[in-house]
Scaffold this motif. Structure first.
Motif, PDB file in Angstrom:
ATOM      1  N   PHE A  29       0.833  -1.203   0.000  1.00  0.00           N
ATOM      2  CA  PHE A  29       0.000   0.000   0.000  1.00  0.00           C
ATOM      3  C   PHE A  29       0.870   1.256   0.000  1.00  0.00           C
ATOM      4  O   PHE A  29       1.970   1.269   0.563  1.00  0.00           O
ATOM      5  N   GLU A  30       0.348   2.300  -0.604  1.00  0.00           N
ATOM      6  CA  GLU A  30       0.936   3.631  -0.491  1.00  0.00           C
ATOM      7  C   GLU A  30      -0.154   4.573   0.000  1.00  0.00           C
ATOM      8  O   GLU A  30      -1.142   4.810  -0.710  1.00  0.00           O
ATOM      9  N   LEU A  31      -0.008   5.052   1.231  1.00  0.00           N
ATOM     10  CA  LEU A  31      -0.985   5.979   1.790  1.00  0.00           C
ATOM     11  C   LEU A  31      -0.744   7.355   1.192  1.00  0.00           C
ATOM     12  O   LEU A  31       0.278   7.994   1.461  1.00  0.00           O
ATOM     13  N   LEU A  32      -1.696   7.807   0.381  1.00  0.00           N
ATOM     14  CA  LEU A  32      -1.546   9.110  -0.271  1.00  0.00           C
ATOM     15  C   LEU A  32      -1.990  10.257   0.611  1.00  0.00           C
ATOM     16  O   LEU A  32      -1.506  11.376   0.475  1.00  0.00           O
ATOM     17  N   GLY A  33      -2.959   9.997   1.530  1.00  0.00           N
ATOM     18  CA  GLY A  33      -3.428  11.069   2.400  1.00  0.00           C
ATOM     19  C   GLY A  33      -4.838  10.831   2.889  1.00  0.00           C
ATOM     20  O   GLY A  33      -5.340   9.703   2.864  1.00  0.00           O
ATOM     21  N   TYR A 302      -3.020  -6.347  10.820  1.00  0.00           N
ATOM     22  CA  TYR A 302      -2.270  -6.387   9.561  1.00  0.00           C
ATOM     23  C   TYR A 302      -2.865  -7.429   8.613  1.00  0.00           C
ATOM     24  O   TYR A 302      -2.893  -7.229   7.394  1.00  0.00           O
ATOM     25  N   ASP A 303      -3.342  -8.534   9.183  1.00  0.00           N
ATOM     26  CA  ASP A 303      -3.851  -9.621   8.357  1.00  0.00           C
ATOM     27  C   ASP A 303      -5.090  -9.203   7.569  1.00  0.00           C
ATOM     28  O   ASP A 303      -5.326  -9.711   6.467  1.00  0.00           O
ATOM     29  N   PHE A 304      -5.892  -8.283   8.128  1.00  0.00           N
ATOM     30  CA  PHE A 304      -7.023  -7.757   7.355  1.00  0.00           C
ATOM     31  C   PHE A 304      -6.512  -7.020   6.124  1.00  0.00           C
ATOM     32  O   PHE A 304      -6.999  -7.225   5.005  1.00  0.00           O
ATOM     33  N   PHE A 305      -5.523  -6.161   6.322  1.00  0.00           N
ATOM     34  CA  PHE A 305      -4.999  -5.370   5.199  1.00  0.00           C
ATOM     35  C   PHE A 305      -4.271  -6.252   4.190  1.00  0.00           C
ATOM     36  O   PHE A 305      -4.320  -5.982   2.981  1.00  0.00           O
ATOM     37  N   GLU A 306      -3.619  -7.301   4.652  1.00  0.00           N
ATOM     38  CA  GLU A 306      -3.024  -8.262   3.734  1.00  0.00           C
ATOM     39  C   GLU A 306      -4.119  -8.902   2.869  1.00  0.00           C
ATOM     40  O   GLU A 306      -3.943  -9.101   1.664  1.00  0.00           O
ATOM     41  N   GLY A 307      -5.257  -9.205   3.492  1.00  0.00           N
ATOM     42  CA  GLY A 307      -6.376  -9.766   2.746  1.00  0.00           C
ATOM     43  C   GLY A 307      -6.925  -8.798   1.718  1.00  0.00           C
ATOM     44  O   GLY A 307      -7.278  -9.193   0.595  1.00  0.00           O
ATOM     45  N   VAL A 308      -7.004  -7.518   2.076  1.00  0.00           N
ATOM     46  CA  VAL A 308      -7.451  -6.498   1.126  1.00  0.00           C
ATOM     47  C   VAL A 308      -6.467  -6.405  -0.028  1.00  0.00           C
ATOM     48  O   VAL A 308      -6.864  -6.324  -1.208  1.00  0.00           O
ATOM     49  N   TYR A 309      -5.179  -6.414   0.296  1.00  0.00           N
ATOM     50  CA  TYR A 309      -4.160  -6.349  -0.755  1.00  0.00           C
ATOM     51  C   TYR A 309      -4.304  -7.524  -1.722  1.00  0.00           C
ATOM     52  O   TYR A 309      -4.312  -7.334  -2.950  1.00  0.00           O
ATOM     53  N   GLN A 310      -4.421  -8.726  -1.185  1.00  0.00           N
ATOM     54  CA  GLN A 310      -4.535  -9.905  -2.041  1.00  0.00           C
ATOM     55  C   GLN A 310      -5.805  -9.859  -2.894  1.00  0.00           C
ATOM     56  O   GLN A 310      -5.803 -10.309  -4.045  1.00  0.00           O
ATOM     57  N   PRO A 319     -11.223 -10.087   2.650  1.00  0.00           N
ATOM     58  CA  PRO A 319     -11.139 -10.724   3.972  1.00  0.00           C
ATOM     59  C   PRO A 319     -12.452 -10.674   4.747  1.00  0.00           C
ATOM     60  O   PRO A 319     -12.741 -11.572   5.540  1.00  0.00           O
ATOM     61  N   VAL A 320     -13.228  -9.616   4.548  1.00  0.00           N
ATOM     62  CA  VAL A 320     -14.602  -9.527   5.048  1.00  0.00           C
ATOM     63  C   VAL A 320     -15.420  -8.983   3.878  1.00  0.00           C
ATOM     64  O   VAL A 320     -15.216  -7.845   3.456  1.00  0.00           O
ATOM     65  N   THR A 321     -16.296  -9.790   3.341  1.00  0.00           N
ATOM     66  CA  THR A 321     -16.975  -9.442   2.097  1.00  0.00           C
ATOM     67  C   THR A 321     -18.160  -8.515   2.335  1.00  0.00           C
ATOM     68  O   THR A 321     -18.660  -8.382   3.458  1.00  0.00           O
TER      69      THR A 321
END
Length: 347
Positions: A29-33, A302-310, A319-321
């Protein structure tokens, strides 16, 4: 690794505590703002990012891939719909929406647009709940007879956040703490057959519900969900009774408290509970009765965001639909109806 350019729709407590720390340590991820209306705070923590002046400036920026809708509940549907119509993936805070119809519309829209839509039910990755799930998955209790989940606290004072204490479709404990408890129950046990609920106002001068007691009816067992603001001495937050034994677990996840202190998450030691909060397992294993404390698994959002990334980078399931969000809203609507009618509501 593909960088998913991400923007928050607010930088209050949720943006600062629950989202930005994980988005900035994840290499994908790149957090733009963040969209900031009055207070301009995000650049104090992340000088390289942008403070967006309007929602339109975000929607019109074609470089943005993902938008986190972490604004008050009553705005979720409007903002998430605009995000999806602008062709961007979305993560929406709980409660997903204020009605089942809104949740279903967002789910349908995301599918039509070929976009990913995830609901931020981070409590699935709490250390205490992960441990409860493992106990059940490992069948250490036998067939479930009943379960009781609590999200209790002692706080008779009204919140200084006006949107939390003004009577509106997104306010109240049912749509604040309720989605955590409901999502955890559905994640473990699926949708129930029926719902009974008692929803009350207990704090002086409160205009919104602050006590809930929800009973989920499954064919062979029951699940009770409770939350309130007048529990000075907490009982175990998770009580699971099976035909072979019991598991009692206090609420012990440390992530929120540590994040509020400004601690930065990591992938090794993060989310480790104190041993004093270990759960008690009293059951029968291979014909012998065993009563012992159980080591708690590490929690990590972190595992939620990993799921979003994947889901975005590799077209995996969120990860949560959105359907998970629809199901939670079905329970919430049934609970409101049940409390008003004082009867169980069939799903």
């Amino acid at each position: 690794m593909q960088k998913i350019k991400t923007v928050l729709l607010s930088y209050g407590m949720s943006g600062k505590v629950f989202h930005a720390p994980f988005l900035t340590i994840h290499p994908g991820f790149e957090l733009l703002g963040s969209w900031e209306r009055s207070k301009k705070l995000i650049q104090q923590d992340y000088p390289e990012v942008i403070s967006y002046p309007t929602l339109e400036s975000i929607l019109q920026d074609k470089s943005i891939n993902l938008v986190v809708v972490n604004t008050p509940v009553g705005t979720h549907f409007e903002y998430a719909k605009k995000v999806l119509l602008a062709g961007k993936h979305a993560v929406v805070e709980k409660a997903f929406t204020t009605t089942v119809a809104e949740a279903q519309e967002l789910s349908t829209l995301a599918k039509e647009k070929g976009l990913k839509l995830a609901v931020f039910q981070n409590r699935r990755w709490d250390s205490d709940f992960k441990t409860v799930k493992k106990i059940i998955d490992d069948n250490l209790l036998g067939e479930t007879v009943e379960a009781e989940f609590h999200f209790d606290r002692y706080n008779p004072n009204l919140s200084p956040k006006q949107h939390k204490e003004t009577a509106n479709s997104g306010a109240g404990i049912l749509k604040d703490l309720g989605p955590h408890l409901i999502d955890q129950a559905l994640f473990l046990f699926g949708l129930p057959n029926a719902v009974f609920a008692d929803i009350q106002i207990t704090r002086e001068h409160s205009l919104v519900d602050d006590y809930l007691d929800i009973l989920l009816y499954y064919p062979d067992f029951r699940v009770r969900l409770k939350a309130g603001f007048f529990v000075r001495e907490a009982i175990p937050s998770y009580v699971i009774q099976g035909k072979k034994g019991s598991f009692l677990k206090p609420r012990g996840d440390v992530q929120e408290d540590n994040l509020k202190l400004g601690m930065k998450p990591n992938l090794t030691t993060w989310g480790a509970e104190s041993d004093e909060n270990q759960g008690l397992l009293h059951t029968e294993i291979k014909g012998k009765i065993s009563k012992e404390k159980v080591a708690t698994l590490h929690g990590n959002y972190y595992d939620f965001f990993e799921g979003v990334y994947q889901s975005i980078a590799n077209d995996k399931t969120e990860p949560v639909t959105a359907q998970d969000g629809v199901n939670v809203m079905r329970i919430i609507e049934a609970a409101i109806q049940s409390s008003e009618w004082k009867k169980a509501i069939n799903l």
